[in-house]
Design a protein around this motif. Structure first.
Motif, PDB file in Angstrom:
ATOM      1  N   HIS A  82       0.813  -1.220   0.000  1.00 31.12           N
ATOM      2  CA  HIS A  82       0.000   0.000   0.000  1.00 31.12           C
ATOM      3  C   HIS A  82       0.846   1.269   0.000  1.00 31.12           C
ATOM      4  CE1 HIS A  82       0.666   0.937   4.291  1.00 31.12           C
ATOM      5  NE2 HIS A  82       0.564  -0.361   4.501  1.00 31.12           N
ATOM      6  N   GLU A  83       2.115   1.169   0.442  1.00 25.79           N
ATOM      7  CA  GLU A  83       2.990   2.345   0.409  1.00 25.79           C
ATOM      8  C   GLU A  83       3.395   2.718  -1.016  1.00 25.79           C
ATOM      9  OE1 GLU A  83       6.316   2.153   3.016  1.00 25.79           O
ATOM     10  OE2 GLU A  83       5.105   1.647   4.781  1.00 25.79           O
ATOM     11  N   LEU A  84       3.232   1.788  -1.951  1.00 30.91           N
ATOM     12  CA  LEU A  84       3.606   2.035  -3.341  1.00 30.91           C
ATOM     13  C   LEU A  84       2.387   2.118  -4.260  1.00 30.91           C
ATOM     14  CD1 LEU A  84       6.628  -0.438  -3.551  1.00 30.91           C
ATOM     15  CD2 LEU A  84       6.703   2.030  -3.196  1.00 30.91           C
ATOM     16  N   ARG A  85       1.203   2.118  -3.692  1.00 27.97           N
ATOM     17  CA  ARG A  85      -0.016   2.151  -4.499  1.00 27.97           C
ATOM     18  C   ARG A  85      -0.053   3.382  -5.403  1.00 27.97           C
ATOM     19  NH1 ARG A  85      -3.746   1.391  -0.585  1.00 27.97           N
ATOM     20  NH2 ARG A  85      -3.744   3.608  -0.111  1.00 27.97           N
ATOM     21  N   ASP A  86      -0.269   3.121  -6.709  1.00 29.08           N
ATOM     22  CA  ASP A  86      -0.351   4.181  -7.727  1.00 29.08           C
ATOM     23  C   ASP A  86       0.910   5.028  -7.797  1.00 29.08           C
ATOM     24  OD1 ASP A  86      -2.994   3.568  -8.607  1.00 29.08           O
ATOM     25  OD2 ASP A  86      -3.812   4.595  -6.850  1.00 29.08           O
ATOM     26  N   ARG A  87       2.066   4.403  -7.538  1.00 27.46           N
ATOM     27  CA  ARG A  87       3.334   5.139  -7.561  1.00 27.46           C
ATOM     28  C   ARG A  87       4.364   4.405  -8.412  1.00 27.46           C
ATOM     29  NH1 ARG A  87       5.682   5.920  -1.842  1.00 27.46           N
ATOM     30  NH2 ARG A  87       7.039   7.360  -2.979  1.00 27.46           N
ATOM     31  N   ARG A  88       5.314   5.165  -8.959  1.00 24.14           N
ATOM     32  CA  ARG A  88       6.528   4.652  -9.592  1.00 24.14           C
ATOM     33  C   ARG A  88       7.686   5.316  -8.871  1.00 24.14           C
ATOM     34  NH1 ARG A  88       1.907   2.830 -11.559  1.00 24.14           N
ATOM     35  NH2 ARG A  88       2.160   1.547 -13.417  1.00 24.14           N
ATOM     36  N   VAL A  89       8.563   4.509  -8.261  1.00 26.84           N
ATOM     37  CA  VAL A  89       9.647   5.075  -7.459  1.00 26.84           C
ATOM     38  C   VAL A  89      10.970   4.417  -7.827  1.00 26.84           C
ATOM     39  CG1 VAL A  89       8.093   5.591  -5.535  1.00 26.84           C
ATOM     40  CG2 VAL A  89       9.332   3.427  -5.571  1.00 26.84           C
ATOM     41  N   PRO A  90      12.092   5.150  -7.733  1.00 23.71           N
ATOM     42  CA  PRO A  90      13.396   4.531  -7.959  1.00 23.71           C
ATOM     43  C   PRO A  90      13.665   3.463  -6.898  1.00 23.71           C
ATOM     44  CG  PRO A  90      13.541   6.939  -7.961  1.00 23.71           C
ATOM     45  CD  PRO A  90      12.187   6.593  -7.444  1.00 23.71           C
ATOM     46  N   LEU A  91      14.299   2.376  -7.297  1.00 22.74           N
ATOM     47  CA  LEU A  91      14.616   1.318  -6.344  1.00 22.74           C
ATOM     48  C   LEU A  91      15.469   1.870  -5.215  1.00 22.74           C
ATOM     49  CD1 LEU A  91      14.469  -1.698  -5.603  1.00 22.74           C
ATOM     50  CD2 LEU A  91      16.539  -2.035  -6.967  1.00 22.74           C
ATOM     51  N   GLY A  92      16.329   2.844  -5.524  1.00 24.14           N
ATOM     52  CA  GLY A  92      17.204   3.418  -4.509  1.00 24.14           C
ATOM     53  C   GLY A  92      16.462   4.124  -3.393  1.00 24.14           C
ATOM     54  N   ALA A  93      15.181   4.456  -3.612  1.00 23.52           N
ATOM     55  CA  ALA A  93      14.377   5.067  -2.553  1.00 23.52           C
ATOM     56  C   ALA A  93      13.874   4.034  -1.556  1.00 23.52           C
ATOM     57  CB  ALA A  93      13.194   5.823  -3.160  1.00 23.52           C
ATOM     58  N   LEU A  94      13.944   2.761  -1.926  1.00 24.60           N
ATOM     59  CA  LEU A  94      13.460   1.688  -1.070  1.00 24.60           C
ATOM     60  C   LEU A  94      14.598   0.886  -0.457  1.00 24.60           C
ATOM     61  CD1 LEU A  94      10.643   0.305  -3.417  1.00 24.60           C
ATOM     62  CD2 LEU A  94      10.483   2.128  -1.719  1.00 24.60           C
ATOM     63  N   TRP A  95      15.669   0.730  -1.200  1.00 26.17           N
ATOM     64  CA  TRP A  95      16.824  -0.008  -0.733  1.00 26.17           C
ATOM     65  C   TRP A  95      17.979   0.949  -0.485  1.00 26.17           C
ATOM     66  CZ3 TRP A  95      17.333  -4.797  -4.513  1.00 26.17           C
ATOM     67  CH2 TRP A  95      16.208  -5.622  -4.332  1.00 26.17           C
ATOM     68  N   ASP A  96      19.066   0.392   0.030  1.00 27.88           N
ATOM     69  CA  ASP A  96      20.295   1.173   0.151  1.00 27.88           C
ATOM     70  C   ASP A  96      20.683   1.698  -1.229  1.00 27.88           C
ATOM     71  OD1 ASP A  96      22.935   1.829   1.634  1.00 27.88           O
ATOM     72  OD2 ASP A  96      23.570   0.700  -0.147  1.00 27.88           O
ATOM     73  N   GLY A  97      20.944   3.010  -1.323  1.00 29.26           N
ATOM     74  CA  GLY A  97      21.226   3.626  -2.616  1.00 29.26           C
ATOM     75  C   GLY A  97      22.395   3.000  -3.346  1.00 29.26           C
ATOM     76  N   ALA A  98      23.454   2.669  -2.604  1.00 31.04           N
ATOM     77  CA  ALA A  98      24.639   2.078  -3.226  1.00 31.04           C
ATOM     78  C   ALA A  98      24.306   0.692  -3.789  1.00 31.04           C
ATOM     79  CB  ALA A  98      25.774   1.989  -2.216  1.00 31.04           C
ATOM     80  N   GLU A  99      23.498  -0.069  -3.063  1.00 34.10           N
ATOM     81  CA  GLU A  99      23.119  -1.402  -3.529  1.00 34.10           C
ATOM     82  C   GLU A  99      22.299  -1.308  -4.814  1.00 34.10           C
ATOM     83  OE1 GLU A  99      20.705  -5.390  -1.944  1.00 34.10           O
ATOM     84  OE2 GLU A  99      20.535  -3.475  -0.878  1.00 34.10           O
ATOM     85  N   ALA A 100      21.366  -0.358  -4.845  1.00 30.61           N
ATOM     86  CA  ALA A 100      20.529  -0.193  -6.029  1.00 30.61           C
ATOM     87  C   ALA A 100      21.363   0.254  -7.226  1.00 30.61           C
ATOM     88  CB  ALA A 100      19.416   0.817  -5.754  1.00 30.61           C
TER      89      ALA A 100
END
Length: 248
Positions: A82-100
């Motif tokens: 539900h935190e991502l409902r109707d959204r497109r977000v960079p993976l780096g916003a969800l995971w560690d930026g360096a890992e993404a």
């Protein structure tokens, strides 16, 4: 050109898309109960579950994505749906930026970015919690057109608990998921040439007018316009039911 095939991860779909050289109007992404992890020209994006049609801004030329089965992405991503409902977000916003960033670079350098993404998802999913089998049963029953109340009773979940689990797993409640899956059933029939009224009844709608309202509400178009667009697209490239291939 759009292509898809079963992914290595059970229930998921691996897809690729190469944008046309001549710009054309992007096809809307229709709600399907799924979430995608998408590589697009070197970047990684997560497409959350949709409750309405989404018209992408096609800025990349090459795409590769994993479309998770309904309920399959939250444990993998570590984020409630539900935190991502109707959204497109960079993976780096969800995971560690360096890992993404490292993953995006690795996929970009791969000879086959789609294959590399497929293998990565399988490895990481093995270390993540498995999707709740009860919720898989919920999806299977709703996809078959069973009522929400009957489904809750069949899997032994109370209405409130089913709603709460559905928000975390699917991004919305079971009634919305049932509507989305019913629309997908109906539009698949429409694409195959079944008359609107018959498609409505076979999919579980009360009548053609009911299907028309749901198509406007969830797909943002009319039944006639959808059928014409699907026919035109089929002449250019194979159809992709959820439309997730252009969510970048």
């Amino acid at each position: 050109m759009y292509e898809e095939r079963p992914a290595l991860l059970d229930g998921a779909v691996l897809w690729t898309r190469t944008a046309a050289s001549a710009p054309r109007e992007a096809r809307p992404v229709l709600p399907d109960g799924c979430m995608d992890l998408i590589w697009a020209d070197g970047g990684l994006i997560v497409a959350g579950p949709d409750t309405r049609a989404y018209v992408p801004a096609e800025t990349a030329t090459r795409y590769a994505g994993i479309r998770f089965a309904p309920g399959g992405a939250p444990a993998f991503l570590g984020v409630p749906a539900h935190e991502l409902r109707d959204r497109r977000v960079p993976l780096g916003a969800l995971w560690d930026g360096a890992e993404a960033r490292e993953l995006a670079e690795r996929l970009t350098e791969a000879v086959d970015p789609a294959g590399a993404l497929d293998a990565f998802v399988l490895r990481r999913a093995a270390a993540a919690p498995a999707p709740d089998p009860l919720l898989r049963a919920v999806v299977a029953r709703l996809a078959a057109g069973r009522p929400v109340a009957e489904t809750a009773d069949a899997v032994g979940l109370g209405a409130r608990r089913l709603h709460r689990l559905s928000l975390d797993s699917f991004g919305y409640g079971p009634k919305t998921l049932a509507r989305v899956l019913r629309l997908q059933r109906a539009l698949a029939l429409v694409r195959s040439g079944v008359p609107f009224a018959e498609a409505a009844l076979r999919a579980g709608c009360a009548d053609q007018a009911h299907l028309a309202r749901e198509t406007r509400a969830l797909a943002g178009t009319t039944l006639g316009a959808y059928a014409r667009g699907a026919a035109a697209s089929a002449k250019r490239e194979p159809p992709h039911p959820s439309g997730s291939s252009t969510t970048a």
